[in-house]
Design a protein around this motif. Structure first.
Motif, short mmCIF file in Angstrom:
data_model
loop_
_atom_site.label_atom_id
_atom_site.label_comp_id
_atom_site.label_asym_id
_atom_site.label_seq_id
_atom_site.Cartn_x
_atom_site.Cartn_y
_atom_site.Cartn_z
N THR A 323 0.83 -1.21 0.00
CA THR A 323 0.00 0.00 0.00
C THR A 323 0.86 1.25 0.00
N TYR A 387 -7.20 9.37 5.81
CA TYR A 387 -8.28 9.03 4.88
C TYR A 387 -7.90 7.87 3.96
N LEU A 388 -6.68 7.93 3.42
CA LEU A 388 -6.23 6.87 2.51
C LEU A 388 -6.13 5.53 3.23
N ARG A 390 -7.83 4.55 5.85
CA ARG A 390 -9.17 4.04 6.14
C ARG A 390 -9.77 3.31 4.95
N HIS A 391 -9.46 3.78 3.74
CA HIS A 391 -10.08 3.23 2.54
C HIS A 391 -9.14 2.31 1.76
N ASP A 393 -6.93 -1.28 1.21
CA ASP A 393 -7.17 -2.70 1.42
C ASP A 393 -5.98 -3.28 2.18
N PRO A 399 -11.42 -4.08 10.60
CA PRO A 399 -11.82 -2.67 10.45
C PRO A 399 -11.41 -1.81 11.64
N GLN A 402 -7.65 -1.17 11.40
CA GLN A 402 -7.36 -0.24 10.31
C GLN A 402 -7.67 1.19 10.73
N GLU A 403 -8.75 1.38 11.49
CA GLU A 403 -9.09 2.71 11.99
C GLU A 403 -8.05 3.20 12.98
#
Length: 507
Positions: A323, A387-388, A390-391, A393, A399, A402-403
């Motif tokens: 990522t 933001y990136l 959070r969205h 993969d 979840p 990731q937050e």
């Protein structure tokens, strides 16, 4: 992975662009550029680098940054050697370069220079069990002794070609007495250290630097082999003595016509005299020239550090790395910040600070992705990073995890978490505490690589009164400033942090 490295010397500055990750840990050179900055000409009577010198350096760094940027390499690592190391205003010049060019030339010690040059040479020519390397620059001469991979002993002496030219060979043509004076000076400075680098029957002696390459070119031409690279070319110390006499006796115009001497005719006599005297005193009879030197060592070290970092990742951490690459993050900086953050977390835990088992994995992911928002905008990039993330993969992370990663990365700069931040306050109380504590660690780790040089290394972290004292090795002034400026959240979560720099060896 693509890497851009450059070294700033007394005579010239060099840029090297390369791509790593090839089979067997090899790399491919993409481009290179040499700029004859000649900073040695721009020192005043007090040894300060003059405004003209600063302009020359800024021009070179801007060209280097433009070329590396065009190659798609987000970060340029620059090391500065003798000229800035010895200039009383060197640190101030480095800071101004960052303001003028966006590039911070990290001033390294003579010992560090010798170690990296040895590494570059060891990957360019065949080394044995015992090797002695001489690397001659414009301001200094480095000696390094070691095995096949690394240097065990390094010495730096102020015997550079430009320095010796100014001190002994200002007149042209160079007289025999002046050349002999250079040799005597070399021997006097080397004498206390000669036994450390004495050449034995099985010792392989290697030379690196422009002077050594020029000598190899001239000697090869005399043998009827003109043109091409000189990496791996060998010659005797007797060959070097004859070349020195030829160069000494020649007028400047004739000297400049000797193959290899075209651009260094004004300093080549001093350079050859220094090498000959040093080699003779150490008992060397045969030498081999390496084209690999400081910048190649920088490149190899950076690639090795990244490969070590990526090789130790779990499956889900590899997804983080993928990522980060997709978002164009500076992977070398990310790896350094992740290593520093991990080290700080481990030291805090060892000192009794409690963290949940997931803390290490979350912090490492946040460190790898903390600057991913730069792909959107420099301004508020910490918010774009959140933001990136959070969205994205991020395989293997829930979840919730990731937050938490997103929020830790969001607080790597600017405002720390506060009650007015809705996304932060939406977390459960235990997660808010974890985010704040991990962000505190990340902020300090990021500050400790503000120079993007991967120079800072962690020492001991210990409690001191109500706060903490952290020992550091190799940190640049910019790294220290960055960490102190970003230690606010650390002070809130753990107590005030004091940074102490350990003394480094080398000249």
């Amino acid at each position: 992975m693509k890497v851009a490295v450059a070294d700033v010397g007394t005579n010239s500055s060099h840029l090297l662009l390369a791509e790593g990750g090839l089979a067997g840990g090899a790399y491919r050179v993409l481009d290179s550029l040499k700029d004859r900055t000649r900073l040695g000409e721009c020192l005043d009577a007090a040894g300060l680098l003059t405004p003209e010198g600063e302009d020359r350096l800024a021009s070179a760094l801007l060209r280097f940054r433009e070329l590396s940027g065009a190659a798609g390499i987000p970060e340029l690592r620059v090391y500065a050697t003798s000229a800035l190391r010895e200039a009383p205003n060197g640190p101030q010049v480095a800071a101004r370069m960052r303001e003028r060019t966006g590039v911070y030339p990290v001033i390294i010690s003579g010992e560090r220079e010798g170690q990296l040059t040895y590494l570059g040479a060891a990957h360019s020519v065949e080394f044995g069990a015992d090797n002695v390397l001489l690397d001659l620059g414009g301001g200094s001469l480095e000696f390094a002794r070691g095995g096949r991979e690394g240097a065990a002993d390094v010495l730096s002496l102020p015997l550079g070609a430009i320095r010796m030219t100014r001190a002994f060979l200002a007149q042209t043509p160079a007289g025999r007495k002046a050349v002999a004076a250079v040799g005597d000076h070399v021997r006097s400075l080397l004498a206390p250290h000669a036994e450390r680098f004495r050449v034995g029957p099985q010792t392989r002696v290697t030379l690196s630097s422009g002077t050594a390459e020029a000598a190899a070119t001239a000697i090869s031409a005399a043998r009827g082999h003109e043109g091409g690279h000189v990496n791996g070319v060998s010659f005797s110390v007797g060959d070097l003595a004859r070349l020195l006499e030829q160069a000494r006796a020649a007028r400047p115009a004739a000297r400049a016509r000797i193959p290899g001497f075209e651009r260094r005719a004004d300093t080549i006599v001093a350079g050859l005299a220094v090498l000959h005297a040093a080699l003779d005193m150490l008992g060397a009879t045969q030498v081999t020239v390496s084209e690999g030197a400081l910048r190649e060592g920088m490149l190899i070290e950076e690639l090795a550090q990244f490969q070590s970092y990526s090789g130790g990742l779990s499956v889900r951490q590899r997804s983080v790395l993928t990522t980060a690459e997709r978002f164009g993050a500076n992977l070398a900086h990310a790896a350094q910040v992740a290593a520093l953050a991990q080290g700080l977390l481990e030291r805090l835990a060892a000192a009794g600070e409690g963290f949940p088992g997931e803390a290490s994995s979350l912090l490492r992911a946040a460190a790898a992705l903390h600057e991913s928002g730069l792909i959107v905008s420099v301004s508020s990039h910490h918010k774009h990073s959140a933001y990136l993330i959070r969205h994205a993969d991020l395989r293997g992370f829930s979840p919730r995890e990731q937050e938490l990663i997103a929020q830790v990365a969001r607080y790597h700069r600017r405002s720390p978490p506060k009650p007015s931040h809705g996304e932060f306050m939406a977390l459960p109380a235990a997660d808010r505490t974890l985010v704040s504590r991990l962000a505190a660690v990340l902020r300090v780790a990021d500050g400790l690589d503000r120079a993007h040089s991967a120079a800072a290394r962690l020492g001991e972290l210990r409690r001191e009164g109500r706060g903490w004292a952290l020992e550091l090795h190799g940190a640049t002034p910019l790294d220290l400033l960055g960490a102190r400026e970003k230690a606010d959240l650390w002070a809130r979560e753990f107590g005030p942090l004091t940074l102490r720099v350990a003394a480094e060896g080398g000249a």
